[in-house]
Every structure is written in C-alpha cells, then in structure tokens.
Scaffold this motif. Structure first.
Motif, PDB file in Angstrom:
ATOM      1  N   GLY C  33      52.312  41.787  37.653  1.00  0.00           N
ATOM      2  CA  GLY C  33      51.102  42.266  36.986  1.00  0.00           C
ATOM      3  C   GLY C  33      51.144  43.762  36.757  1.00  0.00           C
ATOM      4  N   LEU C  34      50.446  44.205  35.712  1.00  0.00           N
ATOM      5  CA  LEU C  34      50.307  45.632  35.437  1.00  0.00           C
ATOM      6  C   LEU C  34      48.822  45.884  35.215  1.00  0.00           C
ATOM      7  CD1 LEU C  34      51.611  48.403  34.781  1.00  0.00           C
ATOM      8  CD2 LEU C  34      51.872  47.626  32.435  1.00  0.00           C
ATOM      9  N   ILE C  35      48.214  46.660  36.099  1.00  0.00           N
ATOM     10  CA  ILE C  35      46.777  46.899  35.947  1.00  0.00           C
ATOM     11  C   ILE C  35      46.498  48.399  35.933  1.00  0.00           C
ATOM     12  CG2 ILE C  35      46.177  44.728  37.060  1.00  0.00           C
ATOM     13  CD1 ILE C  35      45.366  46.336  39.540  1.00  0.00           C
ATOM     14  N   GLY C  36      45.255  48.712  35.681  1.00  0.00           N
ATOM     15  CA  GLY C  36      44.847  50.104  35.617  1.00  0.00           C
ATOM     16  C   GLY C  36      43.609  50.230  34.768  1.00  0.00           C
ATOM     17  N   PRO C  37      42.875  51.328  34.930  1.00  0.00           N
ATOM     18  CA  PRO C  37      41.656  51.503  34.137  1.00  0.00           C
ATOM     19  C   PRO C  37      41.998  51.606  32.644  1.00  0.00           C
ATOM     20  CG  PRO C  37      41.810  53.150  35.885  1.00  0.00           C
ATOM     21  CD  PRO C  37      43.112  52.444  35.832  1.00  0.00           C
ATOM     22  N   ASN C  38      40.963  51.515  31.808  1.00  0.00           N
ATOM     23  CA  ASN C  38      41.181  51.637  30.364  1.00  0.00           C
ATOM     24  C   ASN C  38      41.851  52.961  30.041  1.00  0.00           C
ATOM     25  OD1 ASN C  38      40.121  49.220  29.431  1.00  0.00           O
ATOM     26  ND2 ASN C  38      38.030  49.984  29.664  1.00  0.00           N
ATOM     27  N   GLY C  39      42.788  52.916  29.113  1.00  0.00           N
ATOM     28  CA  GLY C  39      43.449  54.147  28.696  1.00  0.00           C
ATOM     29  C   GLY C  39      44.488  54.633  29.680  1.00  0.00           C
ATOM     30  N   ALA C  40      44.891  53.777  30.612  1.00  0.00           N
ATOM     31  CA  ALA C  40      45.846  54.218  31.616  1.00  0.00           C
ATOM     32  C   ALA C  40      47.275  54.229  31.083  1.00  0.00           C
ATOM     33  CB  ALA C  40      45.760  53.328  32.847  1.00  0.00           C
ATOM     34  N   GLY C  41      47.482  53.586  29.928  1.00  0.00           N
ATOM     35  CA  GLY C  41      48.829  53.569  29.356  1.00  0.00           C
ATOM     36  C   GLY C  41      49.552  52.249  29.524  1.00  0.00           C
ATOM     37  N   LYS C  42      48.799  51.209  29.871  1.00  0.00           N
ATOM     38  CA  LYS C  42      49.444  49.915  30.126  1.00  0.00           C
ATOM     39  C   LYS C  42      50.066  49.340  28.853  1.00  0.00           C
ATOM     40  CE  LYS C  42      45.557  48.048  31.454  1.00  0.00           C
ATOM     41  NZ  LYS C  42      44.573  49.130  31.314  1.00  0.00           N
ATOM     42  N   THR C  43      49.248  49.296  27.791  1.00  0.00           N
ATOM     43  CA  THR C  43      49.770  48.738  26.542  1.00  0.00           C
ATOM     44  C   THR C  43      50.902  49.601  26.008  1.00  0.00           C
ATOM     45  OG1 THR C  43      47.655  47.718  26.039  1.00  0.00           O
ATOM     46  CG2 THR C  43      49.140  48.034  24.208  1.00  0.00           C
ATOM     47  N   MET C 212      40.591  40.653  37.592  1.00  0.00           N
ATOM     48  CA  MET C 212      41.310  40.793  38.851  1.00  0.00           C
ATOM     49  C   MET C 212      41.561  39.446  39.514  1.00  0.00           C
ATOM     50  SD  MET C 212      42.287  43.671  39.117  1.00  0.00           S
ATOM     51  CE  MET C 212      42.090  44.776  37.754  1.00  0.00           C
ATOM     52  N   ARG C 213      40.650  38.528  39.288  1.00  0.00           N
ATOM     53  CA  ARG C 213      40.831  37.233  39.922  1.00  0.00           C
ATOM     54  C   ARG C 213      42.144  36.594  39.476  1.00  0.00           C
ATOM     55  NH1 ARG C 213      38.658  32.224  39.916  1.00  0.00           N
ATOM     56  NH2 ARG C 213      38.051  32.374  37.744  1.00  0.00           N
ATOM     57  N   LEU C 214      42.377  36.714  38.183  1.00  0.00           N
ATOM     58  CA  LEU C 214      43.607  36.136  37.639  1.00  0.00           C
ATOM     59  C   LEU C 214      44.825  36.867  38.202  1.00  0.00           C
ATOM     60  CD1 LEU C 214      44.153  35.011  34.041  1.00  0.00           C
ATOM     61  CD2 LEU C 214      45.828  36.537  35.024  1.00  0.00           C
ATOM     62  N   VAL C 215      44.774  38.185  38.154  1.00  0.00           N
ATOM     63  CA  VAL C 215      45.936  38.960  38.600  1.00  0.00           C
ATOM     64  C   VAL C 215      46.231  38.697  40.071  1.00  0.00           C
ATOM     65  CG1 VAL C 215      46.876  41.278  38.838  1.00  0.00           C
ATOM     66  CG2 VAL C 215      45.378  40.739  36.916  1.00  0.00           C
ATOM     67  N   MET C 216      45.171  38.793  40.889  1.00  0.00           N
ATOM     68  CA  MET C 216      45.372  38.670  42.330  1.00  0.00           C
ATOM     69  C   MET C 216      45.818  37.260  42.703  1.00  0.00           C
ATOM     70  SD  MET C 216      44.997  41.623  43.330  1.00  0.00           S
ATOM     71  CE  MET C 216      44.441  43.139  42.578  1.00  0.00           C
ATOM     72  N   ASN C 217      45.409  36.294  41.911  1.00  0.00           N
ATOM     73  CA  ASN C 217      45.755  34.915  42.232  1.00  0.00           C
ATOM     74  C   ASN C 217      47.171  34.536  41.871  1.00  0.00           C
ATOM     75  OD1 ASN C 217      43.901  33.309  43.605  1.00  0.00           O
ATOM     76  ND2 ASN C 217      42.478  33.479  41.892  1.00  0.00           N
ATOM     77  N   ILE C 218      47.623  34.996  40.726  1.00  0.00           N
ATOM     78  CA  ILE C 218      48.909  34.446  40.284  1.00  0.00           C
ATOM     79  C   ILE C 218      50.060  35.439  40.336  1.00  0.00           C
ATOM     80  CG2 ILE C 218      47.803  32.677  38.849  1.00  0.00           C
ATOM     81  CD1 ILE C 218      48.583  34.290  36.425  1.00  0.00           C
ATOM     82  N   CYS C 219      49.792  36.744  40.382  1.00  0.00           N
ATOM     83  CA  CYS C 219      50.902  37.697  40.378  1.00  0.00           C
ATOM     84  C   CYS C 219      51.455  37.877  41.789  1.00  0.00           C
ATOM     85  CB  CYS C 219      50.458  39.054  39.832  1.00  0.00           C
ATOM     86  SG  CYS C 219      50.011  38.973  38.101  1.00  0.00           S
ATOM     87  N   GLU C 220      52.773  37.973  41.817  1.00  0.00           N
ATOM     88  CA  GLU C 220      53.395  38.204  43.114  1.00  0.00           C
ATOM     89  C   GLU C 220      53.479  39.682  43.418  1.00  0.00           C
ATOM     90  OE1 GLU C 220      56.525  36.250  41.529  1.00  0.00           O
ATOM     91  OE2 GLU C 220      55.630  34.288  41.901  1.00  0.00           O
ATOM     92  N   ARG C 221      53.553  40.458  42.372  1.00  0.00           N
ATOM     93  CA  ARG C 221      53.725  41.882  42.547  1.00  0.00           C
ATOM     94  C   ARG C 221      52.912  42.579  41.463  1.00  0.00           C
ATOM     95  NH1 ARG C 221      58.066  45.048  41.767  1.00  0.00           N
ATOM     96  NH2 ARG C 221      59.131  43.468  40.564  1.00  0.00           N
ATOM     97  N   ILE C 222      52.333  43.728  41.806  1.00  0.00           N
ATOM     98  CA  ILE C 222      51.432  44.384  40.858  1.00  0.00           C
ATOM     99  C   ILE C 222      51.753  45.878  40.802  1.00  0.00           C
ATOM    100  CG2 ILE C 222      49.017  44.969  40.379  1.00  0.00           C
ATOM    101  CD1 ILE C 222      48.344  42.331  41.943  1.00  0.00           C
ATOM    102  N   THR C 223      51.761  46.429  39.592  1.00  0.00           N
ATOM    103  CA  THR C 223      51.892  47.870  39.423  1.00  0.00           C
ATOM    104  C   THR C 223      50.548  48.398  38.934  1.00  0.00           C
ATOM    105  OG1 THR C 223      54.103  47.408  38.620  1.00  0.00           O
ATOM    106  CG2 THR C 223      53.318  49.676  38.426  1.00  0.00           C
ATOM    107  N   VAL C 224      50.119  49.546  39.469  1.00  0.00           N
ATOM    108  CA  VAL C 224      48.851  50.117  39.011  1.00  0.00           C
ATOM    109  C   VAL C 224      49.118  51.440  38.319  1.00  0.00           C
ATOM    110  CG1 VAL C 224      46.519  50.756  39.648  1.00  0.00           C
ATOM    111  CG2 VAL C 224      47.757  49.098  41.029  1.00  0.00           C
ATOM    112  N   LEU C 225      48.615  51.561  37.112  1.00  0.00           N
ATOM    113  CA  LEU C 225      48.773  52.788  36.339  1.00  0.00           C
ATOM    114  C   LEU C 225      47.441  53.512  36.272  1.00  0.00           C
ATOM    115  CD1 LEU C 225      50.777  52.128  33.041  1.00  0.00           C
ATOM    116  CD2 LEU C 225      51.514  53.399  35.056  1.00  0.00           C
ATOM    117  N   ASP C 226      47.487  54.838  36.329  1.00  0.00           N
ATOM    118  CA  ASP C 226      46.298  55.629  36.028  1.00  0.00           C
ATOM    119  C   ASP C 226      46.746  56.904  35.350  1.00  0.00           C
ATOM    120  OD1 ASP C 226      43.641  56.184  35.918  1.00  0.00           O
ATOM    121  OD2 ASP C 226      43.574  57.127  37.900  1.00  0.00           O
ATOM    122  N   PHE C 227      46.175  57.201  34.199  1.00  0.00           N
ATOM    123  CA  PHE C 227      46.583  58.355  33.391  1.00  0.00           C
ATOM    124  C   PHE C 227      48.103  58.426  33.242  1.00  0.00           C
ATOM    125  CE2 PHE C 227      42.407  59.709  35.002  1.00  0.00           C
ATOM    126  CZ  PHE C 227      41.776  59.863  33.784  1.00  0.00           C
TER     127      PHE C 227
END
Lengths: 500, 301, 258
Positions: C33-43, C212-227
């Motif tokens: 998974g790749l998460i982060g607030p809006n505009g964090a640069g995920k896309t 988050m429910r989806l991410v936390m449930n199915i992802c084995e590993r998660i990266t968090v981006l901010d700015f």
C-alpha cells in the motif's frame, strides 16, 4: 429531434400519421427483413428495365430523354435563370456603374426576381416546365421504373435469396454482392457521359472522405489540408504515366511501350502516387504530432498552401499553367475497384484491435499510451494511411480530368472533403460513403443554380450542424441486413436508407 | 538595393503586416475565448470592405466616417453570426462549430457574390484624402503611413480594452478557466459578444484599409487568402494572445514583402512568396510549437 | 530479487519538489500500500513508475532493468499496468474493445497482415478476443461486453478499469484509489476482488488508497508519503502506531486512520 417540432406540426401531421404510420411500420419491418442481396437483384432488374423501356416511358411522361440521375438534375433546371445579383448590387456599386436611386433599383430587381421565382416554380412556357411539374413527373418516373420494381423483385426473391445466403460460405457471398454491385454500376453508369463522370467523382469523393475520416473522425485530430496529399498523388502518378506511356508536349515520346500502360502501368502509377503522398505526410507529421490540439490543423493548412505554391513554381511539370495530356484512364471500372479496395482496407484497419487503438487515442491519448498503445506510432501510421489514399484518389482524379493544375487542389477542395466528413459523421465509414454520395449528387443537382449552389450547400451544412452536430451518422455505422449473420433484435434496418 | 528602396519596402512590409495583424487579432481573440477557429473571419473582413463601398458611394461619406460605419455594421454581423450559428453549438463537439464556421464563411463570400454580382469594385478616387491641412501648411501624407497609423491606433485601443478594463480582463480570464469567470459576476455571453464585436470591428477596419492600399482588390473572395494567412499568423504568434497575433501578422508581412524584394535580384520569382512564407512559419512552429507568445499548458494526468 | 526497486527517485515540478528520495522494494507476489494525505505525491510516484513523468533523479529498476526514460507503452508492455484516480476508460468504445485494446503491447501482426487479412492476423485477433472474453467472464462482466463503457454504472466502470489493466498481462498492477467513491458494501466487494486478482492471476499489487480499512486489511506492507517524503514504512500495525503518521494525518483525515 421529436421534441423540437412544435404543436402546429404535430396537429397537422398526427392525423395523417395515424393512417400512414402502421403502413409505414409494416413496410419498414418488411424492408428490414429483406436481405441486401434481394434489393441488389431488384436494382439490377430495374436498371435493365430502364434500358429496355425507359426511353419510351420518359417520352410518355413528356421528357425529351431519360431523366438525368433519377431526375434530380432535371428538377432544378427551372431555376437556372434566377439572378439575385440585382438586389444588393445598387448598394455596392462599381465606380462606373453607380445607381442614382439604389433603393428603387433594388426593389425593382426584387420584383423581377419574384416573378422569375414564381415562374420557375409553376410555369415558364410551353417548352420549359416549372419545378412542381417536373418534380411530379420525375417522381412518377422513379416510382414506376425504380421503386416499384425494386420492391416487388426484392420481396419476391426474399425466400430464395435467404435460402442461398444460408447455404453458401460468407466469402463467396461477399463476392456475389460485389459482382452484382459492379454489374449495377457498370450497366447503369457506363454511358461515357454524365452518369459515368458523376459516378467517378462519387468514387473519388468516397475515397477522400473515408480516408480523411480516419484522421479527423477516428483519431480525433483536425487535418484540413487533405487536398495537398491529393495533389502530390495526382502529380506523381500523372508524371509517371505521361512520361512512360504517352506522347505529349511536356515529356515527349513515351519512354516505355504504351501497351503496358493499362492495367499494369496505371496501377503502379496510382500506387506510387499514394506512396508519394504518404512520404509527404511523413514530413508533415514530424512537426505536427509534437503537440496536440489544433496544431495539426494549422500545419496541414500551411502545407496545403506550400504544396500548391511549390507546384506553381515547378515549370518542369507545367507550373501554374497546369499539366495537360494526362491519359484518360480512370474509367468507371478502375474507380469502382479502387474505391472498394480503399474502403475495404480502411474498414479492416479500424476494425482490428490495432486500429481500435486509433479510437482509443481519440478518447484519451494519455491513458492509451499508459495502457500500452504506442500512440506515436499509431498516429503516424494512421496519418500515412489516410494520406496514401488521398494520393490514390488524386491519381484517379488526374486521370479523369486529363488536365490538372495547382488550382484543383486548393484549400477549397480540402474544405469540400471536410464538409463531406462532417456531413456523414465522424468515425463512421458508412456515414462517409453516404455523405460522399449525397454531396456529389447535390453538386450535380444544383449545377443549374450556378453560384447559388455555393450558397445553398453551406446553408444546408449550417442547418445540419445546428440540428445534428454529430453529422448524419456520427460514431455509428449503418446496419444492413446482410443475411449471413443473425439480425439484431431491433428492426432498425432498412434497404438503402437507415433512419435515426 | 539602395537605402531608399529598402525604406520603401520596409513601409510596404509594415503596411501589409499591420493589415494581417488586424485580421489575426480577431482570430486570436475568438480562439482565446471559445477555442473556436472562426474560419468565417476572413469573410467578415471582406464584408467590412464592402460596407466601405456602400458608405463611400451610396452615402457619400468620407474616409473616417465610412471606417466607423463599417466597423459598426460589421460588428453587428459578427454578433449575429455568433448568436445564430455558434451559440447553439457551444456544448456540442468543438469540431461541429469549426465546420459551421467554414459553412458561414462559404455562405458569406458566395452570398455576397450572388447578391451583388461580379462587377469589379474599388473605392472612389478621392476617398482617401492623403493630405491634412493644419493652419496654412498642407501636409501630404503617404497612404501607407496613414494605414500603419490607423492600424497602430486600433491595436493600442484594443490592447487598452483587453489589459485595463474589467471586460478585457474577464476576456483573458475566460481563456484560462471558463467556469470561474461566471462566478466572478461576469456573464460569459457578454464577454463572447464583446469578443465578436472587437474582432469583427477590427476585421472591418482592415478590410477598408486593404481596399485603400490595394485598389483593385475588392471582391467577394478577397477574404479567403487573407483570412487563412492571418490565421496562420495568429498561430505563429501564439494563438490566444493579442500581442502574438500582432507580431505574427507583422512577421508574415515582412516575410512576404522581403522574399519578393530580396529574392528577385537573385532570381527567386515572386511566386515563391507563399512557399517561403509558409515554410518559414512551419519552421517557427517546429521550434516553438506553441507559437511566439504561447505558453504550453501542462496536461493534467 | 525484487520485482520493482526504486532508488532515490526524486521529481521536480518546476522548482517544486513533488517526490524526494523515494526508495522502495516490492517482491513478487506482494500486496503493498501507498498512503498519505492529499497532495503528498502518491499519484506522482505512480506516474513516475509508469513513465507518464520522467524522474528527475534516481533509478527505477523493474525486472532487473532501469525503466527511467522509457516510453509508457513500453513500460506497460514490460509488465507494469495501472488504473487511474479518476476513471479513464475509453468511453465511447465497448467494454470488450476496452479490454482488447489494452492488449496492444502483445500484438505481433502488422499492417500488411491486416490489409490482406492473413491468417496471422485472424488468429491473433481471435486470441485477443478470446482472452478478453475470458477476463470479462472471470470478473463477471461478460454481460456488459457489448455496451459502451460510459453506459456502465460507476462501480462497474471501476471494475472494468481494473480488468483493462489486467488485460495487458502485467506482473505488477498499480491501483490508484480503487475504492474512491464507493460505499462500504462496494468496498467490501472490492477487497475480495483485489485478493482474487492476486490469488488467481498471481499478480503483484501496489495500491494507493484513502480508505484505511481497505489498506489495513489487505496490504502486507505500507509506505506513507507526506510532502513527497517517505515518513514511514512497515506492516499495517506498525503504521497505525507510528507517531509521525498520526501527526501527518491529524486534522486532515484523522477519522480515517483510527
């Protein structure tokens, strides 16, 4: 469209509709269930019928000859004397023709015009019948000679034809359709005169329209200089045939044995014309596909001027005076064959998965590239294929006119092709074919109107765009009942005309 | 080429270029606001020139009133075309509007021919008073200088309207975001109307000046080539930007005049004018695809 | 050997640093998974990996090959396929054609084969069509095959987009907010759907998601981006407890993280 018609219309037409519509619906269902082949046979019989008794019947109806092009050329003949120029001329005088009282002159001209107009509609004299009179007789002629026999034969032959269609493999049936089409066109059209000429231009216009639709309709770009590629094809093929097979003033004695000219030499020349046009397109594609949007429009526009101007300056191939003595080799069978081949090839292209990438680019270019479509290559290929066929059409065009000059391939010619594309509808091959046919016929039919022709045609175009901006058949194909596949549930189909 | 001829050619180029520029401005403004290539614009230019004939001969007006009259009537024509032909298509495919524009262009030029006939036309001989009397001194003015001056004044007026007035700013804003401008309390329809008024008015002025500059050239088809060329000039300048249109027009004028002027001594026939001109413009587009003043807009993913 | 490895990937928009020093390894078969607030640069990260943008600095190694600078269609052909944050189907085309065109990278016939209708062309077209129908059947979309994509309801369009991405036969599937605009029940279905893709097709999956429910449930590993900066990486439990992550989300989407 139905919502647009006002109450007045519906109050007049609803009672009529109540009587006519069940008959019409029944007729449409019958038509939809009749395979194309049955109609083709009907047309074939009608054509033979016209050759056998047409003249006598035309005479009976008071025509001096068989009505030209089902009469559509005859019905506008009464308007050939219309002259609108008196109306505004007094207000825009030339220095040596200044009117003392412009308003009075104008009103007088208007009055004269009104008289001519009324006469044109009703009665012009014993030897020159009016519009209504001619139209009435033309309708009778067409119904008796064409509509009725075609319907009768088609309905009579329906069981037999349906049986045949079930028995034989698809490829042989396609062949049969094509052979009968060729028979109809050649039997009816090969008169060495107007019919042949108009049909030839129709074929050329079909090639031009379908090929431009590939870029403007399917790919969603906006190319406005199709005539430039046509010019390249026309000149290259003409120079080849003249130099190789004809004794002419420009290139002197034929370089090769003239007996090779047909069919091999001409075929090679047409192909070479197409290739040359594609090469020219390659040069255009380089700058224009770097940015999206209207830049292809501007580049193709400029290229149209450049090609015209370049030919103007090439004295070796006639320059501005033009090229005279191109052999008259584009006869009806050549044009028919080339048209069928062109349409077939473009149809195959857009129906392949590769070709559907073209449509994907129109829908969303970036998404296409990201989903594995090589957008640069496909855009290039599409543009080259389109230009190739413009070149081939140009080659045919030159070999029917015998004389070409740069003026034949100006921006006006490009505009004509654009009009046909958008008249028929973007992204529709059958729409393009219908539009090319209608447009060619319209040009011919309105010929008596002289300059007014070019007032009427843009008016039709504007009205069409206002009420049907997607064109007659935008983004869809006319479905015909070919008989070899199960017809769709909806009886949407009819013989030659499909309605919305 | 001696200095005097050079100066003469320079004036010729400036004259031709400023006329192209006036026409190009209309293209560029309409494109900026509606993203529509208004292919009828060349014929609006022709219409303006013809109204000049009407004003000069039938009403007997002198040059400046004729110019104003033509600008007003042609502006009305511009509005009418927009309301009747383009407005209903604002939500249809962009290309339907372009094709309609082609149709309107054909209609105008052929309609004009059909309704007025093919007699050759030009303005009266004394139409353009090339002298100005101030006190006792009479100043002989060159036609070319006046044309250039009128074009320049019109351009400055336009520039002022577009840069300094509320409407002009809204006009520029709408080309960036057509949804935001109505939110600012400016009606989109009014801006579009204004655009057509300005564009058609300038085209009319260009038409009359053209008729003055090239006396034997008034014909219903006069707008065809000028229109296409001005469109190309607008694109080279960077379509949507009025400075670009002016520059593009001038550039085209200079190229055309100097291809002939410099080319003829070294054996390049004047018929190469279009060839060289357009080829040069293509080269500019290859180097700068968005035109001289155009800004590439990042396509959002 | 990792399937995808990014080394110090950095991207500027003008002077703005959208992504900085992005480092990640994805092993075959993972669901990341790749998460982060809006505009964090995920896309932006997805756009860099798929070649839509060219990374200003750094290397992106896919299948042992540096893919920075390759055209997107080629990266797609190598085995990275994606969906979009806002649906970008080819709207006027039928669902079936959408799936067929997505196999463009695998076409081997050329123009000559089309024009002459050679067997090579016919056979491949049949194979493409069969494959497309197989995919549609597998994900219960076969009934809609002949409909224009735009006629489908939103949730179905999302599924078609995923199937389209799978049609290219990718090794790595990037899903950009697949649950956007879905209701809880649809999200539930989507989770099953995503897990089916991995189990049945063996595709490695990397997804951006706000739910988050989806991410936390199915992802084995998660990266968090901010700015544009990676502020945390680890399993769902680590991430949920990470103070930096909670800080980054505080006031923005805190209701989702809890």
């Amino acid at each position: 469209m139905a919502g647009r018609s006002g109450n007045l219309f519906s109050s007049i037409f609803r009672p009529v509709g109540r009587i006519v519509s069940p008959v019409w619906t029944a007729l449409r269902r019958q038509l939809a269930q009749t395979p194309v082949l049955a109609f083709q046979l009907g047309v074939l019989v009608a054509v033979l019928l016209e050759q056998w008794q047409g003249e006598a019947f035309a005479d009976l109806l008071g025509f001096r000859r068989i009505p030209r092009f089902f009469g559509i050329v005859d019905i506008f003949e009464p308007f050939s004397d219309l002259d609108f120029s008196g109306i505004l001329a007094p207000f825009f005088p030339s220095p040596n023709n200044i009117s003392a009282s412009p308003l009075q002159d104008s009103v007088q001209a208007l009055g004269e015009l009104a008289t001519t107009f009324v006469k044109a509609f009703f009665y012009q004299g014993p030897r020159a019948p009016g519009f209504f009179d001619v139209t009435f007789r033309v309708l009778i002629y067409d119904i008796v000679v064409f509509v009725v026999p075609i319907l009768i034969i088609a309905f009579l032959l329906r069981p037999l034809v349906s049986e045949l269609l079930r028995r034989f493999p698809k490829w042989s049936l396609i062949l049969v359709h094509l052979i009968i089409l060729a028979a109809i066109v050649l039997l009816w059209g090969d008169d060495g005169g107007t019919r042949e000429l108009v049909l030839i231009f129709m074929g050329i216009n079909i090639i031009l329209t379908v090929s431009l639709n590939l870029v403007n309709g399917y790919m969603g770009e906006f190319s406005v200089g199709h005539a430039a590629f046509m010019a390249v094809g026309a000149y290259v093929s003409s120079v080849m045939t003249m130099w190789a097979f004809v004794d002419d003033r420009v290139f002197g004695a034929p370089a090769l044995d003239p007996s090779w000219g047909l069919p091999v030499g001409f075929a090679i020349a047409l192909f070479a014309g197409g290739i040359a046009a594609a090469i020219a397109a390659l040069l255009v594609a380089f700058p224009s596909f770097r940015t999206r949007g209207d830049y292809l429009a501007i580049v193709t526009l400029a290229v149209n001027f450049i090609v015209q101007s370049a030919i103007n300056n090439m004295e070796g191939i006639g320059g501005a005076r033009g090229l005279n003595g191109v052999p008259l080799w584009s006869d009806l069978s050549w044009v028919l064959l080339t048209t069928i081949l062109s349409v077939f090839i473009i149809h195959s292209l857009v129906n392949s998965t590769f070709g559907k990438g073209i449509i994907a680019i129109r829908e969303d270019e970036i998404a296409s590239e990201l989903m594995g479509v090589n957008t640069k290559r496909i855009k290039l290929v599409t543009f080259l294929v389109s230009s190739f066929f413009a070149g081939v059409a140009g080659g045919l065009f030159a070999h029917v006119l015998a004389y070409i000059n740069p003026g034949n391939f100006g921006i006006l010619k490009s505009t004509e092709v654009l009009v046909m594309v958008y008249l028929g509808g973007m992204g529709s091959i059958s729409g393009s074919i219908i539009a090319a046919i209608i447009f060619t016929l319209l040009l011919e039919a309105l010929r008596p109107l002289a300059i007014l022709k070019w007032v009427v045609i843009p008016l039709i175009l504007i009205v069409l765009m206002l009420f049907r901006p997607q064109g007659l058949f935008g983004f869809r194909e006319i479905e015909l009942n070919w008989g070899w596949q199960k017809a769709k549930e909806k009886p949407e189909v009819s013989g030659a005309t499909a309605e919305d | 080429m001696d200095l005097d001829t050079l100066a003469q050619q320079f004036l010729n180029a400036l004259q031709l270029g400023s006329l192209y520029a006036l026409v190009a401005l209309g293209y560029t403004m309409v494109y900026g606001v509606l993203l529509l290539i208004n292919f009828a614009h060349g014929d609006i230019f022709m219409f303006g020139a013809f109204i000049g004939v009407f004003g000069a001969f039938v009403l007997g007006l002198p040059f400046l009133p004729t110019l104003l009259l033509s600008m007003i009537i042609t502006a009305l024509l511009g509005i009418t075309i927009e309301k009747v032909a383009y407005k209903p298509l604002r939500h249809a495919s962009r290309l339907s509007a372009v094709i309609t524009a082609l149709g309107v262009g054909l209609l105008l030029e052929n309609g004009m021919l059909a309704l007025t006939g093919a007699d050759p036309r030009r303005y009266p001989d004394n139409f353009f008073a090339a002298s100005v009397t101030i006190g006792d001194t009479t100043l002989e003015l060159s036609v070319r200088i006046v044309i250039i001056a009128v074009a320049l004044i019109l351009f400055l007026c336009l520039y002022y309207i577009v840069q300094r007035t509320k409407w002009g700013m809204a006009m520029r804003a709408i080309s960036y975001d057509k949804f935001a401008v109505p939110l600012m309390g400016v009606s989109q329809d009014r801006i579009i109307t204004l655009t057509f008024v300005l564009g058609a008015g300038l085209a009319a002025a260009a038409g009359i000046l053209w008729g003055v500059a090239f006396t034997a050239s008034l014909s219903p088809y006069m707008g065809l080539r000028v229109g296409w060329k001005a469109f190309i000039a607008a694109v080279v300048g960077g379509i949507g930007d009025i400075r670009g249109a002016a520059l593009g027009g001038l550039l085209l004028g200079f190229v055309e005049i100097f291809v002939v002027a410099l080319g003829s001594p070294i054996g390049i026939s004047s018929s190469y004018r279009d060839l060289v001109g357009f080829a040069l413009l293509l080269v500019i587009l290859v180097v700068r695809p968005t035109g001289l003043f155009g800004v590439a807009r990042r396509q959002k993913l | 050997m990792p399937l995808l490895k990014t080394e110090n990937v950095t991207h500027f928009f003008g002077g703005l640093k959208a992504v900085s020093d992005f480092n990640l390894r994805i092993e075959p078969g993972e669901l990341v998974g790749l998460i982060g607030p809006n505009g964090a640069g995920k896309t932006t990260v997805f756009n860099l990996v798929t070649g839509a943008y060219r990374a200003t600095e750094g290397r992106i190694i896919f299948d042992d090959q540096d893919i920075v600078g390759l055209p997107p269609h080629q990266i797609n052909k190598m085995g990275i396929s994606r969906t979009f944050q806002t649906i970008r189907l080819w709207n006027e085309m039928t669902v079936l054609d959408n799936i067929k065109v997505a196999q463009h990278g695998h076409i081997q016939y050329d123009l000559k084969d089309i024009f002459l209708q050679l067997p090579r062309y016919r056979n491949q077209e049949q194979a493409i069509e069969a494959q497309a129908m197989k995919m549609l059947k597998l994900f219960n979309l076969a009934d809609h095959a002949q409909q224009p994509a735009r006629n489908l309801p939103y949730g179905q369009q999302r599924r078609v987009e995923i199937v389209r991405a799978l049609a290219a036969n990718p090794k790595l599937l990037l899903l950009d907010e697949p649950a956007a605009g879905m209701n809880p029940q649809e999200i539930e279905e989507l989770m099953v759907f995503i897990q089916r893709i991995r189990s049945e097709l063996g595709v490695t999956i990397w997804l951006i998601e706000h739910q988050m429910r989806l991410v936390m449930n199915i992802c084995e590993r998660i990266t968090v981006l901010d700015f544009g900066e990676t502020i945390a990486e680890g399993g769902p439990d680590d991430i949920q407890r990470n103070t930096k992550v909670i800080e980054a989300y505080l006031g923005v989407e805190d209701e989702e993280i809890s």
